[in-house]
Scaffold this active site. Structure first.
Site, PDB file in Angstrom:
ATOM      1  N   CYS A 133      13.342  10.723   6.956  1.00  0.00           N
ATOM      2  CA  CYS A 133      13.318  10.139   8.296  1.00  0.00           C
ATOM      3  C   CYS A 133      14.677  10.256   8.973  1.00  0.00           C
ATOM      4  CB  CYS A 133      12.902   8.687   8.217  1.00  0.00           C
ATOM      5  SG  CYS A 133      13.834   7.796   6.976  1.00  0.00           S
ATOM      6  N   LYS A 141       0.839  -1.202   0.000  1.00  0.00           N
ATOM      7  CA  LYS A 141       0.000   0.000   0.000  1.00  0.00           C
ATOM      8  C   LYS A 141       0.872   1.250   0.000  1.00  0.00           C
ATOM      9  CE  LYS A 141      -1.801   2.457   3.234  1.00  0.00           C
ATOM     10  NZ  LYS A 141      -1.603   3.790   2.643  1.00  0.00           N
ATOM     11  N   GLU A 143       9.997  15.271  15.743  1.00  0.00           N
ATOM     12  CA  GLU A 143      10.400  15.233  14.343  1.00  0.00           C
ATOM     13  C   GLU A 143       9.595  16.291  13.585  1.00  0.00           C
ATOM     14  OE1 GLU A 143       9.273  11.578  12.460  1.00  0.00           O
ATOM     15  OE2 GLU A 143      11.119  11.535  11.298  1.00  0.00           O
ATOM     16  N   GLU A 186      10.424   0.585  10.052  1.00  0.00           N
ATOM     17  CA  GLU A 186      11.367   1.682   9.781  1.00  0.00           C
ATOM     18  C   GLU A 186      10.623   2.953  10.132  1.00  0.00           C
ATOM     19  OE1 GLU A 186      14.351   1.186   8.831  1.00  0.00           O
ATOM     20  OE2 GLU A 186      14.408  -0.735   7.796  1.00  0.00           O
TER      21      GLU A 186
HETATM   22  P1  NAD Z   1       2.345   7.575   8.638  1.00  0.00           P
HETATM   23  O1  NAD Z   1       2.839   6.643   9.666  1.00  0.00           O
HETATM   24  O2  NAD Z   1       1.214   8.410   8.950  1.00  0.00           O
HETATM   25  O3  NAD Z   1       1.971   6.781   7.336  1.00  0.00           O
HETATM   26  C1  NAD Z   1       2.823   5.847   6.727  1.00  0.00           C
HETATM   27  C2  NAD Z   1       1.968   4.847   5.982  1.00  0.00           C
HETATM   28  O4  NAD Z   1       1.188   4.116   6.917  1.00  0.00           O
HETATM   29  C3  NAD Z   1       0.976   5.445   5.001  1.00  0.00           C
HETATM   30  O5  NAD Z   1       0.894   4.595   3.893  1.00  0.00           O
HETATM   31  C4  NAD Z   1      -0.323   5.428   5.780  1.00  0.00           C
HETATM   32  O6  NAD Z   1      -1.466   5.372   4.953  1.00  0.00           O
HETATM   33  C5  NAD Z   1      -0.188   4.148   6.571  1.00  0.00           C
HETATM   34  N1  NAD Z   1      -0.945   4.062   7.808  1.00  0.00           N
HETATM   35  C6  NAD Z   1      -1.424   5.079   8.577  1.00  0.00           C
HETATM   36  N2  NAD Z   1      -2.074   4.572   9.646  1.00  0.00           N
HETATM   37  C7  NAD Z   1      -1.999   3.215   9.552  1.00  0.00           C
HETATM   38  C8  NAD Z   1      -2.439   2.140  10.358  1.00  0.00           C
HETATM   39  N3  NAD Z   1      -3.097   2.338  11.495  1.00  0.00           N
HETATM   40  N4  NAD Z   1      -2.155   0.888   9.971  1.00  0.00           N
HETATM   41  C9  NAD Z   1      -1.471   0.658   8.854  1.00  0.00           C
HETATM   42  N5  NAD Z   1      -1.034   1.624   8.041  1.00  0.00           N
HETATM   43  C10 NAD Z   1      -1.278   2.897   8.393  1.00  0.00           C
HETATM   44  O7  NAD Z   1       3.621   8.409   8.240  1.00  0.00           O
HETATM   45  P2  NAD Z   1       3.725   9.491   7.112  1.00  0.00           P
HETATM   46  O8  NAD Z   1       3.253  10.768   7.674  1.00  0.00           O
HETATM   47  O9  NAD Z   1       3.121   9.053   5.857  1.00  0.00           O
HETATM   48  O10 NAD Z   1       5.294   9.476   6.863  1.00  0.00           O
HETATM   49  C11 NAD Z   1       6.171  10.204   7.611  1.00  0.00           C
HETATM   50  C12 NAD Z   1       6.842   9.343   8.677  1.00  0.00           C
HETATM   51  O11 NAD Z   1       7.531   8.232   8.122  1.00  0.00           O
HETATM   52  C13 NAD Z   1       7.876  10.105   9.422  1.00  0.00           C
HETATM   53  O12 NAD Z   1       7.734   9.900  10.796  1.00  0.00           O
HETATM   54  C14 NAD Z   1       9.191   9.508   8.948  1.00  0.00           C
HETATM   55  O13 NAD Z   1      10.243   9.660   9.820  1.00  0.00           O
HETATM   56  C15 NAD Z   1       8.821   8.121   8.651  1.00  0.00           C
HETATM   57  N6  NAD Z   1       9.734   7.520   7.677  1.00  0.00           N
HETATM   58  C16 NAD Z   1      10.641   6.585   8.097  1.00  0.00           C
HETATM   59  C17 NAD Z   1      11.524   6.015   7.200  1.00  0.00           C
HETATM   60  C18 NAD Z   1      12.522   4.985   7.660  1.00  0.00           C
HETATM   61  O14 NAD Z   1      13.075   4.287   6.843  1.00  0.00           O
HETATM   62  N7  NAD Z   1      12.788   4.818   8.926  1.00  0.00           N
HETATM   63  C19 NAD Z   1      11.480   6.369   5.866  1.00  0.00           C
HETATM   64  C20 NAD Z   1      10.541   7.319   5.466  1.00  0.00           C
HETATM   65  C21 NAD Z   1       9.667   7.875   6.385  1.00  0.00           C
END
Ligand code: NAD
Length: 793
Positions: free
Chosen positions: A300, A192, A397, A266
């Protein structure tokens, strides 16, 4: 049109737009919106569609379907159906598909770059030079693993159907990080994308049709968090791989607790960027550009906390201001732009709210003097000065182009500030003195450390976090292991659930006590300790007779043991040779008490062949002593003029909870690998047969194991396990017990997101060296740190 002379005088950049005509044409032929890609077919976009907005122009460029539970069911069913054939293909056949994907990405590099820029707002310079080339590199690298998987990972098999959920900041790159290793290992996928950035995943699905990937091997279900939750929780999914925020990582950890699904997370970060006074300051300033202004700071592992040594801080900040003034922010399709738009207007407001909070807390916001386009989600880059470690902007963050700054005097202070965060994703260290730089790299708690560099990635270099930045690695050999399993730890029969009784009243049966009464205690911080609650419980042996009493530890004892373990952190720094010596010495001392242990094992009435169990325990000590200086990291081939090292570091304090079977051998089999890798241990001995632990600590006491390195508790297994699972200073937990207990500790672990290895209540044959010992234990006892060290001028 200005003349060349005019241009030479003003040195103004002319517009250098990348054409998006082809992408617009592609979008117009999909004007009804985009649906899912399930079983090799595209579904029509229906139901409530989500607008896909180009954040730089605020134009709606498409609409995307929101996957329902039925869509997820269909995708999982397709992935399940495709799994047997795909996983049975020779690696070489899978390699050909991955190679074709890599090739086709390269052939469509410009198309994907423009589409990504329009969908996400990031600059074409970055999509063209970083995101998409890395996507191709990832598929090439994993075409290699597909070819080699049978040779390199004998006894391993693919996990099954992988549910993969990715964020919006590197949409296609995150997809590649997930899909490439999954397919190489022989898994099938339901992925997804983030609902804000669904487009390149859709184009990728079209590319899969183009290269003829068998239907069902990769399925893409579009949607938001609800769709993501449906994927993670689906019973047909065997592994969940998630990249996103720490909060959602926690939700998923709790949601799938006890399911036996493999999980890699991650998550977020607040990574330190440390500038020592002997650094090349101009190079470090360029480093900041790549650390916090790359990808609008929506990274991230962004270097979002600048820690600068006091002597050079004023000069460094002046240089940074001067450099910041030259940044260009605007149309991301313009090839001369340094920064594009953040992903959405909502994200822009979130960033602005955080910046405001920072200012209200007294920090000074230094913003680049740049003119922003009137329309679009553009954010002015900048950095805070006068910020304090406790300010919200120093802890939270921001996920935008603004760093905080702190100064320090000594190396120790730099380490303390760097580690003053719940995260541990990455760190960047700037110094011309290699000794200091490497010392810092070793002491910072982060999964990736860049020395005199930042934000470097390669498919061969493992990437992932410590602490609340998650667990599991992506990339390289370590990353492949996330998508493979031996499955041995979940194969045994489910244990009988009835736990041994805890009876604190005097036992009235006829006792057969030794002449002098024996008091089995707890073992905490190198000392025998009475249980805090002043209670003991009766231990029953052969034929159900009461054979003694064991200390009944409570939560306070757990906390004391964890504190003692944390104090013993010097153990992680002693040489592997020394640790090996201690383990050999432990075997020697155990051997001297062979008869006594064999008799004690026999007295439990639970060990069929006490001599064999004892012998296996001795051998286990030798095996881990042998491994202590051999379970090593490696140097990985990544970019030219870089040494990229992967180091196996201890977690810190590991909680281990032993089962009732094999009361000596199982307990040692859990303690030894953890200690071998330099961890400290708080161990909960068998609830039913705890008296063995009391003999064991006497051996520990005489074996040069420093105080606090091993702590032994006895008592009610799940009460103690829960306290360990909830404890923020316990960095990892291994649990052997019941199915319910496994679920309980996995839920409880979500607080500090410690990795949990639970056995789902399954019996293990501890004497069998395939199950009771092995590299899996050592891997679980260590976390990989990747250190990048450039060389040359
Ligand atoms: P998010 O956690 O809101 O969303 C990430 C993904 O999870 C999206 O596809 C979202 O639709 C889905 N999601 C949301 N709620 C969910 C649930 N309850 N169950 C399953 N899936 C769900 O994060 P974001 O705002 O899209 O992305 C930013 C975050 O991602 C930042 O905190 C960043 O640091 C992190 N990030 C980490 C890495 C890494 O490799 N460590 C890489 C990129 C981004």
């Amino acid at each position: 049109m200005p003349s060349i002379k005019d241009i030479m005088q003003t040195m103004e950049y002319g517009p250098a737009p990348e054409s998006n005509a082809e992408v617009k044409a592609w979008l117009s032929t999909r004007s009804a919106g985009i649906g899912h890609f399930i079983d090799g077919k595209f579904t029509s976009a229906d139901g409530d569609l989500i607008d896909v907005v180009n954040p730089a122009t605020e134009d709606v460029i498409s609409r995307v379907a929101k996957g329902s539970a039925a869509d997820v069911d269909a995708a999982v069913a397709a992935a399940r159906a495709a799994f047997p054939k795909w996983s049975a293909l020779p690696g070489h056949e899978r390699a050909k598909y991955l190679y074709a994907i890599a090739r086709h990405i390269q052939k469509r590099e410009r198309f994907f770059s423009v589409l990504e820029t329009m969908d996400n707002g990031k600059t074409i310079r970055e999509t063209r030079d970083i995101d998409i080339p890395l996507v191709a590199r990832h598929f090439y690298h994993h075409a290699g693993w597909a070819e080699l998987v049978a040779d390199e990972f004998p006894q391993h098999k693919p996990v099954g159907v992988c549910g993969q959920i990715i964020p919006w900041n590197f949409p296609l790159l995150m997809l590649a990080w997930k899909v490439a290793p999954a397919l190489a290992a022989g898994n099938t996928v339901v992925l997804k994308p983030a609902d804000l950035t669904p487009m390149t995943a859709h184009a990728f699905a079209e590319l899969l049709v183009e290269i003829g990937l068998p239907a069902g091997v990769v399925n893409i279900v579009q949607g938001d968090g609800e769709t993501g939750a449906a994927i993670a929780g689906h019973p047909g999914v065997d592994k969940v791989a998630f990249t996103g925020s720490t909060d959602v990582g926690r939700i998923i950890r709790r949601q799938i607790a006890g399911s036996g699904k493999k999980l890699s997370l991650e998550l977020g970060g607040k990574s330190p960027f440390i500038v020592l006074e002997d650094a090349d300051l101009d190079a470090a300033v360029e480093g900041v550009v790549d650390a916090i202004w790359f990808n609008q700071g929506e990274v991230c592992c962004a270097g979002s906390r600048l820690l600068v040594q006091e002597g050079v801080a004023p000069r460094f900040f002046e240089k940074l201001k001067a450099r910041m003034a030259t940044l260009r922010v605007g149309d991301p399709l313009d090839k001369t732009m340094d920064m594009g738009a953040v992903v959405s207007m909502k994200q822009l407001s979130r960033i602005k709210a955080l910046l405001k909070a920072g200012e209200q807390e007294g920090a000074t916001l230094n913003l680049a003097p740049v003119a922003l386009p009137e329309k679009g989600a553009f954010c002015t880059p900048g950095f805070f000065t006068n910020s304090h470690p406790a300010n919200s902007v120093s802890q939270v963050e921001i996920f935008g182009p603004v760093a905080t700054t702190l100064t320090f005097r000594t190396l120790d202070e730099a380490v303390a500030l760097a580690n003053d965060t719940r995260y541990g994703l990455a760190a960047s260290v700037w110094s011309e003195n290699v000794n200091r730089a490497i010392e810092l790299a070793a002491r910072v708690k982060a999964g990736v450390v860049w020395i005199n560099a930042t934000n470097m990635f390669d498919a061969a270099a493992p990437f992932g976090g410590y602490r609340e930045s998650g667990y599991g690695r992506e990339g390289g050999r370590t990353g492949m292991l996330e998508y493979l399993t031996t499955g041995w730890d979940k194969q045994g029969k489910v244990r009988a659930t009835s736990a041994a009784p805890i009876d604190v009243a005097p036992a009235t049966g006829k006792a057969d006590h030794a002449a002098i009464d024996v008091t089995a205690k707890l073992y905490i911080g190198g000392k025998q300790a009475r249980p805090d609650g002043g209670q003991s419980y009766t231990v029953f042996g052969k034929g159900g007779a009461a054979i003694g009493e064991a200390g009944l530890a409570n939560r306070k004892d757990v906390r004391n043991a964890v504190e003692a373990a944390n104090k013993a952190n010097a153990w992680g720094g002693v040489t592997a040779h020394n640790r090996a010596q201690v383990l050999y010495f432990l075997a020697e001392n155990l051997e001297q008490r062979r008869d006594e242990f064999v008799a004690a094992l026999a007295a439990t009435g639970a060990v069929a062949k006490p001599e064999d169990e004892f012998e296996a325990a001795i051998r286990r000590c030798f095996w881990y002593a042998a491994q202590a200086d051999k379970f090593d990291g490696s140097v990985t081939a990544t970019k030219s003029q870089h040494v990229t090292m992967t180091v196996n570091e201890p977690y810190g304090t590991i909680g281990v909870v032993a089962p009732d079977e094999a009361p000596l051998l199982a307990l040692l089999s859990l303690i030894l690998p953890a200690v071998t890798m330099g961890n400290r241990v708080v161990a909960v001995a068998s609830q039913a047969h705890p008296l063995i632990a009391a003999r064991l600590y006497q051996v520990f006491e005489t074996s040069d194991i420093p105080a606090g390195v091993v702590n032994l508790l006895t008592g009610e297994r799940d009460v103690l396990a829960k306290t360990l699972a909830e404890h923020d200073d316990v960095a990892a937990l291994w649990y052997c017990g019941s199915e319910d207990g496994s679920r309980m500790v996995e839920v409880a672990s979500a607080g500090n997101l410690k990795p949990v290895w639970s056995d789902l209540g399954r019996l293990r044959d501890w004497r069998d060296t395939r199950f009771g010992q092995g590299q899996e234990y050592l891997r679980r006892a260590s976390q990989v740190k990747t250190i990048w060290l450039p060389y040359g001028e």
